[in-house]
Scaffold this motif. Structure first.
Motif, PDB file in Angstrom:
ATOM      1  N   GLN A  25       0.825  -1.211   0.000  1.00 34.92           N
ATOM      2  CA  GLN A  25       0.000   0.000   0.000  1.00 34.92           C
ATOM      3  C   GLN A  25       0.857   1.257   0.000  1.00 34.92           C
ATOM      4  N   LYS A  26       1.942   1.240   0.775  1.00 37.59           N
ATOM      5  CA  LYS A  26       2.853   2.385   0.834  1.00 37.59           C
ATOM      6  C   LYS A  26       3.483   2.632  -0.539  1.00 37.59           C
ATOM      7  N   SER A  27       3.910   1.586  -1.210  1.00 39.15           N
ATOM      8  CA  SER A  27       4.517   1.720  -2.538  1.00 39.15           C
ATOM      9  C   SER A  27       3.520   2.263  -3.552  1.00 39.15           C
ATOM     10  N   LEU A  28       2.287   1.783  -3.489  1.00 40.48           N
ATOM     11  CA  LEU A  28       1.260   2.271  -4.412  1.00 40.48           C
ATOM     12  C   LEU A  28       0.943   3.738  -4.157  1.00 40.48           C
ATOM     13  N   LEU A  29       0.853   4.128  -2.894  1.00 38.34           N
ATOM     14  CA  LEU A  29       0.588   5.527  -2.559  1.00 38.34           C
ATOM     15  C   LEU A  29       1.745   6.420  -3.013  1.00 38.34           C
ATOM     16  N   LEU A  30       2.967   5.975  -2.772  1.00 41.69           N
ATOM     17  CA  LEU A  30       4.140   6.750  -3.195  1.00 41.69           C
ATOM     18  C   LEU A  30       4.158   6.916  -4.717  1.00 41.69           C
ATOM     19  N   LYS A  31       3.766   5.888  -5.432  1.00 38.06           N
ATOM     20  CA  LYS A  31       3.690   5.952  -6.900  1.00 38.06           C
ATOM     21  C   LYS A  31       2.626   6.959  -7.337  1.00 38.06           C
ATOM     22  N   LYS A  32       1.467   6.951  -6.692  1.00 34.86           N
ATOM     23  CA  LYS A  32       0.406   7.908  -7.038  1.00 34.86           C
ATOM     24  C   LYS A  32       0.858   9.342  -6.793  1.00 34.86           C
ATOM     25  N   ILE A  33       1.529   9.569  -5.667  1.00 35.61           N
ATOM     26  CA  ILE A  33       2.028  10.915  -5.359  1.00 35.61           C
ATOM     27  C   ILE A  33       3.096  11.320  -6.375  1.00 35.61           C
ATOM     28  N   SER A  34       4.003  10.408  -6.695  1.00 28.91           N
ATOM     29  CA  SER A  34       5.067  10.687  -7.664  1.00 28.91           C
ATOM     30  C   SER A  34       4.498  11.038  -9.035  1.00 28.91           C
ATOM     31  N   ASP A  35       3.440  10.324  -9.434  1.00 24.49           N
ATOM     32  CA  ASP A  35       2.829  10.588 -10.737  1.00 24.49           C
ATOM     33  C   ASP A  35       2.239  11.987 -10.820  1.00 24.49           C
ATOM     34  N   GLN A  36       1.801  12.533  -9.702  1.00 29.45           N
ATOM     35  CA  GLN A  36       1.184  13.865  -9.679  1.00 29.45           C
ATOM     36  C   GLN A  36       2.123  14.952  -9.169  1.00 29.45           C
ATOM     37  N   TRP A  37       3.370  14.612  -8.907  1.00 23.00           N
ATOM     38  CA  TRP A  37       4.310  15.511  -8.251  1.00 23.00           C
ATOM     39  C   TRP A  37       4.462  16.840  -8.997  1.00 23.00           C
ATOM     40  N   LYS A  38       4.632  16.781 -10.301  1.00 22.46           N
ATOM     41  CA  LYS A  38       4.832  18.009 -11.076  1.00 22.46           C
ATOM     42  C   LYS A  38       3.621  18.931 -10.963  1.00 22.46           C
ATOM     43  N   ASP A  39       2.419  18.363 -10.982  1.00 18.90           N
ATOM     44  CA  ASP A  39       1.215  19.171 -10.836  1.00 18.90           C
ATOM     45  C   ASP A  39       1.073  19.726  -9.417  1.00 18.90           C
ATOM     46  N   LEU A  40       1.563  19.004  -8.448  1.00 15.71           N
ATOM     47  CA  LEU A  40       1.451  19.436  -7.055  1.00 15.71           C
ATOM     48  C   LEU A  40       2.395  20.586  -6.709  1.00 15.71           C
ATOM     49  N   VAL A  41       3.640  20.498  -7.163  1.00 12.75           N
ATOM     50  CA  VAL A  41       4.646  21.475  -6.729  1.00 12.75           C
ATOM     51  C   VAL A  41       5.138  22.379  -7.850  1.00 12.75           C
ATOM     52  N   GLY A  42       4.775  22.099  -9.086  1.00 12.99           N
ATOM     53  CA  GLY A  42       5.246  22.899 -10.211  1.00 12.99           C
ATOM     54  C   GLY A  42       6.472  22.285 -10.851  1.00 12.99           C
ATOM     55  N   ALA A  43       6.716  22.689 -12.084  1.00 18.68           N
ATOM     56  CA  ALA A  43       7.782  22.075 -12.889  1.00 18.68           C
ATOM     57  C   ALA A  43       9.177  22.285 -12.292  1.00 18.68           C
ATOM     58  N   ILE A  44       9.452  23.479 -11.805  1.00 21.83           N
ATOM     59  CA  ILE A  44      10.804  23.765 -11.301  1.00 21.83           C
ATOM     60  C   ILE A  44      11.098  22.938 -10.051  1.00 21.83           C
ATOM     61  N   LEU A  45      10.176  22.940  -9.095  1.00 22.42           N
ATOM     62  CA  LEU A  45      10.397  22.135  -7.888  1.00 22.42           C
ATOM     63  C   LEU A  45      10.424  20.646  -8.195  1.00 22.42           C
ATOM     64  N   ALA A  46       9.596  20.221  -9.141  1.00 20.07           N
ATOM     65  CA  ALA A  46       9.575  18.803  -9.507  1.00 20.07           C
ATOM     66  C   ALA A  46      10.901  18.363 -10.117  1.00 20.07           C
ATOM     67  N   ASP A  47      11.593  19.286 -10.778  1.00 18.71           N
ATOM     68  CA  ASP A  47      12.897  18.956 -11.345  1.00 18.71           C
ATOM     69  C   ASP A  47      13.985  18.823 -10.274  1.00 18.71           C
ATOM     70  N   HIS A  48      13.728  19.351  -9.081  1.00 18.98           N
ATOM     71  CA  HIS A  48      14.741  19.345  -8.022  1.00 18.98           C
ATOM     72  C   HIS A  48      14.290  18.606  -6.770  1.00 18.98           C
ATOM     73  N   SER A  49      13.219  17.807  -6.887  1.00 20.99           N
ATOM     74  CA  SER A  49      12.737  17.058  -5.735  1.00 20.99           C
ATOM     75  C   SER A  49      11.899  15.876  -6.193  1.00 20.99           C
ATOM     76  N   TYR A  50      11.711  14.941  -5.278  1.00 21.15           N
ATOM     77  CA  TYR A  50      10.798  13.830  -5.561  1.00 21.15           C
ATOM     78  C   TYR A  50      10.367  13.194  -4.237  1.00 21.15           C
ATOM     79  N   PRO A  51       9.156  12.611  -4.214  1.00 18.96           N
ATOM     80  CA  PRO A  51       8.720  11.900  -3.016  1.00 18.96           C
ATOM     81  C   PRO A  51       9.512  10.596  -2.902  1.00 18.96           C
ATOM     82  N   LYS A  52      10.280  10.466  -1.847  1.00 19.34           N
ATOM     83  CA  LYS A  52      11.205   9.343  -1.728  1.00 19.34           C
ATOM     84  C   LYS A  52      10.627   8.167  -0.933  1.00 19.34           C
TER      85      LYS A  52
END
Length: 147
Positions: A25-52
């Motif tokens: 469940q944790k892996s699936l949730l992390l994948k869902k968050i990662s897939d939406q990361w750019k929309d959540l934080v914006g392109a610039i932050l997404a290029d310099h960060s990721y949900p680990k």
């Protein structure tokens, strides 16, 4: 050699023996968050960060620099709101950043458009009053690339 998985019904049990339901469940949730990361934080932050990772009730975000960690901190209410409201997961209560290597995604090269003057007759007609030939050429080259 003994065949341990005789039927496909045995596969979920075998997976359950290797991975816990919580880990899956944790892996699936992390994948869902990662897939939406750019929309959540914006392109610039997404290029310099990721949900680990997700540890206890904390989303761990890796950033490439402390300035990006601070920006993620500013975005944490939006990130948590997305997780709580859109993903319907209430167990994550905070966002914590750590600094480390982040693979910076290279931007795709955009193909340079070749301009045309088709359909731009009115714009070209407006240039008739310009007597400076260099300025006129610059305007024409600008009009060529306009959509």
């Amino acid at each position: 050699m003994k065949d341990e998985w005789k039927t496909t019904r045995d596969l979920p049990e075998a997976i359950g023996n290797v991975f816990s339901i919580e880990e899956i469940q944790k892996s699936l949730l992390l994948k869902k968050i990662s897939d939406q990361w750019k929309d959540l934080v914006g392109a610039i932050l997404a290029d310099h960060s990721y949900p680990k990772d997700i540890h206890s009730s904390i989303l761990i975000v890796q950033t490439s620099h402390s300035a990006y960690s601070q920006e993620i901190g500013f975005h944490s209410p939006n990130i948590l709101g997305y997780i709580h409201n859109k993903l319907q997961v209430k167990s994550i209560q905070s966002v914590r950043c750590q600094i480390g290597p982040v693979l910076i995604r290279k931007k795709k090269k955009t193909e340079k458009k070749k301009g045309t003057l088709n359909g731009k007759e009115e714009l070209l007609a407006s240039l008739e009053g310009i007597t400076d030939e260099n300025l006129r050429k610059k305007y024409i080259s600008l009009i060529e690339v306009m959509d």
